[in-house]
Scaffold this motif. Structure first.
Motif, PDB file in Angstrom:
ATOM      1  N   LYS A  84      22.197   2.143  -7.599  1.00  0.00           N
ATOM      2  CA  LYS A  84      21.065   2.906  -7.082  1.00  0.00           C
ATOM      3  C   LYS A  84      19.796   2.064  -7.125  1.00  0.00           C
ATOM      4  CE  LYS A  84      22.037   6.410  -9.867  1.00  0.00           C
ATOM      5  NZ  LYS A  84      21.982   7.736 -10.532  1.00  0.00           N
ATOM      6  N   GLU A  85      18.941   2.268  -6.128  1.00  0.00           N
ATOM      7  CA  GLU A  85      17.690   1.538  -6.045  1.00  0.00           C
ATOM      8  C   GLU A  85      16.571   2.511  -5.691  1.00  0.00           C
ATOM      9  OE1 GLU A  85      18.284  -2.783  -4.390  1.00  0.00           O
ATOM     10  OE2 GLU A  85      19.167  -1.380  -2.948  1.00  0.00           O
ATOM     11  N   ARG A 108      26.782   8.420  -1.041  1.00  0.00           N
ATOM     12  CA  ARG A 108      27.709   7.294  -1.177  1.00  0.00           C
ATOM     13  C   ARG A 108      27.164   6.231  -2.124  1.00  0.00           C
ATOM     14  NH1 ARG A 108      28.897   9.990   3.291  1.00  0.00           N
ATOM     15  NH2 ARG A 108      31.010   9.833   4.171  1.00  0.00           N
ATOM     16  N   GLN A 109      25.916   6.404  -2.527  1.00  0.00           N
ATOM     17  CA  GLN A 109      25.302   5.497  -3.490  1.00  0.00           C
ATOM     18  C   GLN A 109      24.969   6.238  -4.791  1.00  0.00           C
ATOM     19  OE1 GLN A 109      21.872   3.592  -1.821  1.00  0.00           O
ATOM     20  NE2 GLN A 109      21.874   1.904  -3.280  1.00  0.00           N
ATOM     21  N   SER A 110      25.477   7.470  -4.892  1.00  0.00           N
ATOM     22  CA  SER A 110      25.198   8.331  -6.052  1.00  0.00           C
ATOM     23  C   SER A 110      23.706   8.529  -6.264  1.00  0.00           C
ATOM     24  CB  SER A 110      25.842   7.737  -7.322  1.00  0.00           C
ATOM     25  OG  SER A 110      27.240   7.634  -7.174  1.00  0.00           O
ATOM     26  N   GLY A 113      20.353  13.092  -5.403  1.00  0.00           N
ATOM     27  CA  GLY A 113      19.285  13.854  -6.034  1.00  0.00           C
ATOM     28  C   GLY A 113      17.918  13.218  -5.893  1.00  0.00           C
ATOM     29  N   HIS A 114      17.883  11.926  -5.588  1.00  0.00           N
ATOM     30  CA  HIS A 114      16.619  11.200  -5.504  1.00  0.00           C
ATOM     31  C   HIS A 114      15.992  11.261  -4.110  1.00  0.00           C
ATOM     32  CE1 HIS A 114      18.195   9.993  -9.244  1.00  0.00           C
ATOM     33  NE2 HIS A 114      18.721   8.835  -8.910  1.00  0.00           N
ATOM     34  N   VAL A 115      16.678  11.901  -3.157  1.00  0.00           N
ATOM     35  CA  VAL A 115      16.174  11.945  -1.778  1.00  0.00           C
ATOM     36  C   VAL A 115      14.936  12.836  -1.701  1.00  0.00           C
ATOM     37  CG1 VAL A 115      16.679  12.638   0.593  1.00  0.00           C
ATOM     38  CG2 VAL A 115      18.443  11.494  -0.774  1.00  0.00           C
ATOM     39  N   ARG A 116      13.877  12.276  -1.132  1.00  0.00           N
ATOM     40  CA  ARG A 116      12.635  13.014  -0.877  1.00  0.00           C
ATOM     41  C   ARG A 116      12.200  12.661   0.543  1.00  0.00           C
ATOM     42  NH1 ARG A 116      12.511  13.774  -6.357  1.00  0.00           N
ATOM     43  NH2 ARG A 116      13.153  11.923  -7.494  1.00  0.00           N
ATOM     44  N   TYR A 117      11.395  13.529   1.140  1.00  0.00           N
ATOM     45  CA  TYR A 117      11.108  13.359   2.562  1.00  0.00           C
ATOM     46  C   TYR A 117       9.609  13.300   2.847  1.00  0.00           C
ATOM     47  CZ  TYR A 117      15.846  15.351   2.751  1.00  0.00           C
ATOM     48  OH  TYR A 117      17.166  15.613   2.547  1.00  0.00           O
TER      49      TYR A 117
END
Length: 365
Positions: A84-85, A108-110, A113-117
């Motif tokens: 993860k990055e 696919r990168q686990s 939960g870190h996705v923000r928009y």
């Protein structure tokens, strides 16, 4: 009679998953709200850790329907890092389903939960979701002169200073590319000509402000930019003309058999921060996208059309990553619906949660 049955059966393909995804929102929001109250006495890092975990559960359920339920084939060109990055995700924008593609890569990168928009300001009016996206670290932006640079910087700094992992999704075009909207494409191309930029045929001219502010504000927190180009198979008509990409309802109705995703990682140290040079860099990335999409839609080689150059790897999503979330959220929602007091709480959460959310996102943008 038969035609009516076919139409209703077709619509159920969309309404069934949509009802479940929307129907579980109050239970999810109540669970998140309980954690938000408990975490007020805890370090911000702890709040973000569980908030990201809760968000991962909800978005995994969404992906159960958009991937496992639809059976769509995901083909990825390029190598996604295993670790993860902290990244900014830059993509071309064609339809509402583009938001789901970001989730497909993140899981696919686990890093789901870190996705923000970075979202258009009008989306803050979405019932429940509009407020929660902001609470999860999303930023609402307006176009051109109304763009609130200060508010966006503040939102991003709040996230990075608390140590929140970042997978920030931005669509620099701002407006979705639709081949049927000739006037929008013409205006975009005229703007590029006026500014001395290369004219693009399969994307709109990217606007730099949100992307530049994000990179400038978080440069010490970020590892890379993920440059993503997406093409939906089935968007080429028999005469060879490009058709509009599928909307979320059409996607859920299984009208897209395959999604092609071209992935390119750009180290953050390679990206210029000076505005003039950044603008040039961003436009050059979209020139690359335009060439990829030109190959996809216009190749004269029958073996290469509707494919990106290079080797594409099929990437199925295992049910073990999505089905448990459906069970968890279903288990939280059913008790609310099966009792009178639960139903009252459910309805009040929709109504009062929406109204309070609208008030919040307007007072604290």
């Amino acid at each position: 009679m038969l035609l009516s049955l076919v139409v209703h059966t077709y619509s159920l393909r969309y309404w069934f998953p949509a009802t479940i995804m929307l129907g579980t929102a109050p239970a999810y929001l109540l669970s998140w709200g309980a954690w938000r109250l408990l975490s007020t006495v805890l370090p911000a890092r702890m709040y973000h850790k569980l908030d990201d975990r809760l968000y991962c559960i909800y978005q995994s359920m969404v992906l159960f329907f958009f991937e496992n339920y639809t059976g769509v084939d995901i083909v990825i060109y390029g190598d996604i890092p295993k670790n993860k990055e902290n990244v900014i995700y830059l993509s071309n924008h064609q339809c509402t389903a583009d938001w789901i593609i970001a989730d497909m890569l993140a899981i696919r990168q686990s890093a789901l939960g870190h996705v923000r928009y970075v979202l258009k300001d009008g989306l803050k009016w979405l019932p429940l979701y509009g407020w929660y996206f902001s609470q999860h670290g999303g930023a609402y932006v307006k176009r051109s002169a109304k763009f609130n640079e200060k508010a966006m910087k503040k939102k991003l700094l709040t996230q990075t200073q608390s140590g929140a992992p970042m997978y920030l999704v931005i669509f620099p075009e701002g407006t979705r590319y639709n081949p049927e909207l000739k006037n929008v494409i013409a205006d975009s191309q005229a703007f590029a000509t006026k500014e001395g930029l290369a004219v693009l045929r399969h994307t709109l001219t990217p606007r730099m402000k949100a992307s530049h502010i994000a990179i400038e504000t978080m440069k010490d927190h970020l590892d890379a930019v993920y440059d993503i180009t997406v093409a939906y198979e089935g968007t080429l008509d028999p005469s060879g003309r490009r058709k509009p990409a599928p909307s979320m309802p059409e996607f859920l109705c299984k009208e897209c058999p395959r999604v092609h995703i071209h992935f390119d990682r750009v180290d953050i140290k390679e990206i210029p921060t000076e505005p003039l040079f950044f603008r040039r860099w961003l436009h050059e990335r979209f020139e690359i996208k335009d060439r990829l999409l030109t190959d996809f839609y216009e190749s004269e080689d029958a073996d290469k059309i509707c494919k990106f150059p290079g080797e594409g790897k099929h990437s199925p999503l295992n049910l073990s990553k999505t089905l448990p979330s459906v069970v968890i959220l279903g288990g939280l929602t059913l008790p609310l619906l099966l009792t009178e007091n639960g139903r009252k709480l459910y309805v009040r959460t929709w109504v009062y949660g929406t109204l309070l959310g609208w008030l919040w996102v307007n007072v604290f943008p």
